[in-house]
Design an enzyme around this catalytic site. Structure first.
Site, mmCIF file in Angstrom:
data_model
loop_
_atom_site.group_PDB
_atom_site.id
_atom_site.type_symbol
_atom_site.label_atom_id
_atom_site.label_comp_id
_atom_site.label_asym_id
_atom_site.label_seq_id
_atom_site.Cartn_x
_atom_site.Cartn_y
_atom_site.Cartn_z
ATOM 1 N N CYS A 1 45.505 48.460 68.861
ATOM 2 C CA CYS A 1 45.636 47.148 69.493
ATOM 3 C C CYS A 1 44.511 46.234 69.049
ATOM 4 C CB CYS A 1 45.639 47.285 71.015
ATOM 5 S SG CYS A 1 44.094 47.967 71.659
ATOM 6 N N CYS B 1 41.051 47.456 69.901
ATOM 7 C CA CYS B 1 40.495 48.430 68.952
ATOM 8 C C CYS B 1 39.870 47.714 67.758
ATOM 9 C CB CYS B 1 41.586 49.385 68.473
ATOM 10 S SG CYS B 1 42.339 50.397 69.760
ATOM 11 N N ASP C 1 59.030 25.140 52.388
ATOM 12 C CA ASP C 1 58.853 25.095 50.945
ATOM 13 C C ASP C 1 60.001 24.251 50.388
ATOM 14 O OD1 ASP C 1 57.962 25.777 48.328
ATOM 15 O OD2 ASP C 1 59.529 27.306 48.237
ATOM 16 N N ASP D 1 60.516 31.010 50.306
ATOM 17 C CA ASP D 1 61.302 32.028 49.610
ATOM 18 C C ASP D 1 60.593 32.658 48.425
ATOM 19 O OD1 ASP D 1 61.382 29.772 47.895
ATOM 20 O OD2 ASP D 1 63.247 30.484 47.008
ATOM 21 N N ASP E 1 54.852 31.776 48.537
ATOM 22 C CA ASP E 1 54.961 31.526 49.980
ATOM 23 C C ASP E 1 54.598 32.745 50.820
ATOM 24 O OD1 ASP E 1 56.046 28.890 49.603
ATOM 25 O OD2 ASP E 1 57.951 29.833 49.101
#
Length: 724
Positions: free
Chosen positions: A34, A37, A442, A617, A621
């Protein structure tokens, strides 16, 4: 002391140091689950003398440590991590992958055992409830039913609960209590009380509740593991684009070597069709590069001596000799992969709705159970009766409805989106998507179709140039050939890198390519045009464009109606980005951005308090998709982008973005409704259990009824976004 010295010497051999003595090494940390941690480990390691920085990636388990100088002791880092109660060793990608696979198999096995136990224990507990309908079992038969339930439920609960028991014990050994501690206490206490009642001939045993609770909790734990596995594969797919072998030139002789062995200053040969192995500069040769995966730019980039090359770019037409300017681990691809890891780590700190509810639920319920035991004993109840009432509080308030409140809604929403061509990777993704207030698109392949299309060319002219176009690998030539359809190919074709292709059509020599190559002195040369002409004849210009998706403008309008602002971040050159932005109605846009600059732009928006939805895509990106609050990618995106995204949509329409946001917002409202009902149920059930007013049948009926209500609310006929 000798052990510490040996440990120092062992680890020192794995520290990579620069000329100034500053070093860097990685450890594999196991047991961190988590954000707490992460914070605890990083803070403790950074406090060590000689440590400049420490970063733990929860997804991969890799702890990256930067050392200030040779006086720093890498062995102290490992000791510090282990003193915190975690297991640590030198980072090995294969070992890390094996550890993650082992964890996934263990969770899957535990889930299967818990499901088996939860289903089969009911064969013996349901008859015990029959007495509440006037069909009383004899004491001997009731005891037999409970012993049979114990035989099924106890080994299942002890086996399936191991992930929680180990985590709870490790936490308690450090003097702390994580969320697995109350879960473990509840399961073990339920089993103890049930065995006590069975041995003493009591009427109430709760073996079914213990194993069912574990089954529900393990579903969430396993899904969380699968989400982290998806984040790991995104970075792995990205680095897979880097050439595994490079061809190094030594005294003019080519020799294949692993790309990891390339050093700064090495001369490398890159043939047409190969990817650039590391960042560098062109020493000899000329060619055209496809940088679409790196920058998102649609036009091919001509390169010659002195041009800069980025790892992962595709060399198309000519042989290049390059000089490496960076090692593989410092390449553009590696930098993007590190940004993706950082984004995945940031997402892992996101606190989900169920976790927020559990943070309130667990301490309240366990405090109520403790007060029931202490108060009942103080008011004259025997310790056995007081303990039974305390256990009843834990069981009656079993978080079935709470545990189903979010997953039930998210499964319903995800299945409906799936039928509309949208794949949702995790429930947390829907929660983050519902919070989005700013959308970043994009351009190439997202707002546009991602492929050049011929603009208004007469069919007879296209047919004339098609034989040469079919002989070329250039994207614009392929678009021209696709427009013409199948047909003959020109003879004696020769392609000149960065210029065009020349050949013979029906006995006449012709050229297709750049204006100057064809013999045209063009003033305004654009990268999205081709010229064609026969020798000593009129020249023909073919123009191309990457057209916006049909519903791009309508999608932007609907997003603004939902209260979201919209922006375009593109790696393409300014002209095409400006044209597309104007056509789809977006005034806020930026062009020519590198992958690092895109990720930095997302970070800047987050620093302003914006909840960013990124839609992209390309490889360029991927880092931005990982860093955004939520992310989407089209089905035609590269693998690294799809794996980095939270949702993937198919088809050519951007309407999926609007539908996904509306569905996510409606799912969040449904989940909050379920939480409200669950809280109301517990508000009534807890006092009833504390005062001894609840018997097994009422408890079972109440728990089942609350779960059914939650499921029915989640499965109401249609979410609002599909009511149109």
């Amino acid at each position: 002391m000798s052990h510490s010295l040996a440990l120092h010497r062992d680890l020192e051999a794995f520290v990579r140091r620069d000329d100034a003595g500053r070093g860097r090494f990685e450890l594999l940390v196991r047991g961190a689950r988590c954000a707490g941690c992460i914070s605890k480990i990083e803070k403790a390691v950074r406090a060590l003398p000689g440590v400049e920085a420490a970063r733990l990636n929860l997804t991969t388990g890799k702890l990256s440590v930067e050392l200030a100088g040779k006086i720093s002791d890498p062995g102290r880092v490992l000791e510090t991590v282990e003193d915190l109660g975690y297991r640590a060793c030198l980072f090995d990608p294969a070992e890390a992958e094996a550890a993650q696979d082992k964890e996934g198999k263990e969770l899957a096995l535990a889930l299967g055992v818990a499901g088996f136990g939860a289903g089969n224990v009911m064969m013996f507990t349901v008859p015990a409830w029959a007495g509440l309908f006037g069909q009383e079992l004899t004491p001997a038969t009731l005891t037999l039913m409970y012993w049979m339930a114990a035989i099924v439920a106890t080994p299942c609960a002890l086996f399936a609960g191991r992930p929680f028991f180990r985590s709870a014990w490790a936490s308690l050994r450090r003097g702390k209590a994580n969320m697995d501690v109350p879960i473990s206490i509840g399961v073990i206490l339920t089993l103890i009380v049930s065995f006590s009642e069975t041995l003493l001939g009591g009427k109430h045993a709760y073996f079914d509740a213990a194993v069912t609770l574990l089954f529900l909790l393990l579903i969430g734990r396993y899904l969380d593991h699968r989400l982290r596995a998806g984040a790991r594969s995104a970075a792995r797919d990205l680095l897979a684009l880097q050439a595994p072998v490079a061809r190094r030139l030594t005294d003019g002789v080519e020799q294949g070597v692993p790309v990891a062995d390339i050093r700064v200053g090495d001369l490398l040969a890159v043939a047409p069709g190969e990817r650039i192995p590391v960042d560098g500069l062109v020493e000899q040769g000329a060619s055209e590069l496809d940088n679409a995966l790196i920058t998102g730019e649609t036009a091919l980039a001509p390169v010659a001596a002195g041009a800069r090359l980025h790892a992962g770019a595709l060399n198309l037409s000519g042989r290049l000799v390059m000089r490496a300017s960076a090692r593989s681990e410092d390449s553009t691809l590696a930098a993007i992969a590190r940004l993706m890891e950082a984004g995945a780590q940031a997402r892992s700190t996101y606190v989900r709705l169920a976790d927020k509810a559990a943070a309130l639920y667990v301490p309240v319920v366990h405090t109520a159970a403790a007060l029931t035991f202490v108060g009942g004993w103080a008011l004259g109840l025997g310790p056995r009766e007081a303990l039974l009432r305390a256990a009843a509080v834990l069981i009656v308030t079993c978080p079935c409805a709470l545990g189903l409140a979010v997953p039930a809604v998210q499964i319903a929403a995800s299945s409906r989106l799936f039928r509309r061509g949208v794949l949702v990777k995790s429930g947390a993704a829907l929660e983050r998507l519902a919070e989005a207030d700013h959308v970043v698109f994009d351009k190439t392949g997202v707002l546009t179709q991602g492929r050049p299309a011929l603009i208004d060319a007469p069919a007879h002219l296209v047919a004339q140039a098609a034989p040469l176009a079919r002989a070329s690998r250039h994207p614009l030539a392929r678009a021209l050939a696709a427009e013409a359809g199948a047909g003959p190919v020109a003879q004696d074709c020769v392609e000149t890198a960065g210029q065009g292709v020349e050949g013979v059509i029906d006995g006449r020599r012709a050229r297709l390519g750049r204006a100057a190559f064809v013999g045209v002195q063009a003033g305004d040369v654009r990268e999205t045009e081709l010229w064609f002409g026969f020798e000593n004849n009129v020249k023909i210009r073919f123009a191309f464009e990457d057209r916006p998706r049909a519903d791009a403008r309508d999608t932007i309008t609907k997003l603004r109606a939902l209260g979201l602002s919209v922006e375009i971040l593109s790696g393409d050159v300014e002209g095409p980005v400006r044209d597309v932005a104007r056509e789809v109605g977006v005034s806020d846009w930026r062009a020519g951005l590198t992958p690092v600059e895109k990720a930095a732009a997302i970070d800047a928006l987050k620093a302003q308090g914006r909840k960013v939805l990124m839609v992209g895509d390309g490889l360029n990106d991927a880092a931005a998709l990982s860093k955004a609050h939520a992310s989407m990618a089209p089905g035609a995106a590269v693998d690294a982008a799809q794996n980095a995204a939270d949702l993937v949509f198919t088809g050519d329409e951007l309407a999926a973005v609007v539908e996904s946001i509306e569905t996510a917002r409606e799912a969040r409202r449904r989940a909050l409704e379920n939480f409200g009902f669950s809280a109301l149920y517990n508000l009534v059930a807890t006092p009833a259990a504390m005062f001894g007013l609840v018997n097994p049948f009422v408890a079972a009926l109440a728990m089942s009824g609350s779960s059914i209500v939650v499921l029915l609310n989640a499965a109401r006929p249609r979410l609002r976004s599909f009511n149109r």
